[in-house]
Design a protein around this motif. Structure first.
Motif, PDB file in Angstrom:
ATOM      1  N   GLY A   1     -20.821 -37.003  57.479  1.00  0.00           N
ATOM      2  CA  GLY A   1     -19.685 -37.891  57.266  1.00  0.00           C
ATOM      3  C   GLY A   1     -19.891 -38.829  56.093  1.00  0.00           C
ATOM      4  O   GLY A   1     -18.976 -39.068  55.303  1.00  0.00           O
ATOM      5  N   LEU A   2     -21.101 -39.360  55.963  1.00  0.00           N
ATOM      6  CA  LEU A   2     -21.397 -40.251  54.836  1.00  0.00           C
ATOM      7  C   LEU A   2     -21.330 -39.513  53.507  1.00  0.00           C
ATOM      8  O   LEU A   2     -20.847 -40.054  52.507  1.00  0.00           O
ATOM      9  N   GLN A   3     -21.798 -38.268  53.490  1.00  0.00           N
ATOM     10  CA  GLN A   3     -21.695 -37.483  52.257  1.00  0.00           C
ATOM     11  C   GLN A   3     -20.240 -37.261  51.879  1.00  0.00           C
ATOM     12  O   GLN A   3     -19.883 -37.345  50.699  1.00  0.00           O
TER      13      GLN A   3
ATOM     14  N   HIS B   1     -25.132 -47.131  49.165  1.00  0.00           N
ATOM     15  CA  HIS B   1     -24.315 -46.896  47.978  1.00  0.00           C
ATOM     16  C   HIS B   1     -22.818 -47.128  48.214  1.00  0.00           C
ATOM     17  O   HIS B   1     -22.008 -46.906  47.321  1.00  0.00           O
ATOM     18  N   ILE B   2     -22.459 -47.542  49.406  1.00  0.00           N
ATOM     19  CA  ILE B   2     -21.065 -47.887  49.707  1.00  0.00           C
ATOM     20  C   ILE B   2     -20.977 -49.405  49.669  1.00  0.00           C
ATOM     21  O   ILE B   2     -21.697 -50.082  50.404  1.00  0.00           O
TER      22      ILE B   2
ATOM     23  N   ILE C   1     -15.266 -38.530  48.515  1.00  0.00           N
ATOM     24  CA  ILE C   1     -13.894 -39.035  48.342  1.00  0.00           C
ATOM     25  C   ILE C   1     -13.895 -40.441  47.750  1.00  0.00           C
ATOM     26  O   ILE C   1     -12.854 -41.074  47.662  1.00  0.00           O
ATOM     27  N   ASN C   2     -15.075 -40.921  47.370  1.00  0.00           N
ATOM     28  CA  ASN C   2     -15.237 -42.223  46.707  1.00  0.00           C
ATOM     29  C   ASN C   2     -14.744 -43.387  47.571  1.00  0.00           C
ATOM     30  O   ASN C   2     -14.067 -44.296  47.081  1.00  0.00           O
TER      31      ASN C   2
END
Length: 178
Positions: free
Chosen positions: A65-67, A113-114, A72-73
């Motif tokens: 899910g994180l990938q 990274h989010i 989808i940025n």
């Protein structure tokens, strides 16, 4: 009684994931769903994992899910998991486990990274779509499938979510005897 739909801020995505085990076959799978700020389906996924325990299935599903959130940025993500142990592990920076260390490291790296992330526990009853996606993974012919639209068997659940349906959670009754 609680609402299935989370409260969103503009442009926030919700990531719900779940793991699944087949007791008879001893195999594991995972699945999940990314929704937009009003709860609409953005993208779903299911994965056939193979032999694993429930915690490994949960963390595989989260990683997938994180990938997808990165693909989808997504800039703001509310992660909702029904695996309370995984929520606790993600919130404990000193947790170490050699069996899952690579998967856990990947999840923490992807989260870092989010720009805006929250991780919270939800009850299993509020994770029905993701549970169904994880169960699909147990029997699918391919290792990983991305669902741009809800599979037919999920449409009633997705519609119930979009209408803000509520469900009851039965809690044990405690009584004291003198």
């Amino acid at each position: 009684m609680f609402s299935i739909l989370p409260v969103f801020t503009p442009n926030e995505r919700s990531l719900n994931t779940d793991g699944s085990l087949s007791g008879s076959a001893g195999t594991a799978a995972g699945g999940g769903l990314i929704r937009d700020e009003v709860g609409n389906w953005v993208i779903g996924f299911s994965r056939r994992i193979g032999r694993a325990d429930s915690f490994v299935a949960e963390i595989w599903a989260l990683r997938d899910g994180l990938q997808l959130c990165h693909q989808i940025n997504a800039r703001a993500v509310m992660i909702e998991l029904d695996a309370k142990s995984l929520v606790e592990v993600l919130n404990n920076s000193s947790y170490c486990n050699s069996v899952i260390s690579i998967l856990l490291y990947d999840c923490k790296l992807l989260i870092s990274h989010i720009p805006q992330v929250s991780v919270k526990h939800i009850y299993r009853e509020a994770n029905k779509c993701e549970d169904r996606l994880a169960n699909l993974g147990l029997f699918q012919p391919f290792e990983f499938i991305v669902h741009s639209n809800p599979p037919l068997e999920l449409i009633p659940l997705v519609e119930a979510d979009s209408m803000g349906s509520c469900c009851n959670r039965l809690c044990p009754v405690f009584s004291s005897f003198s």
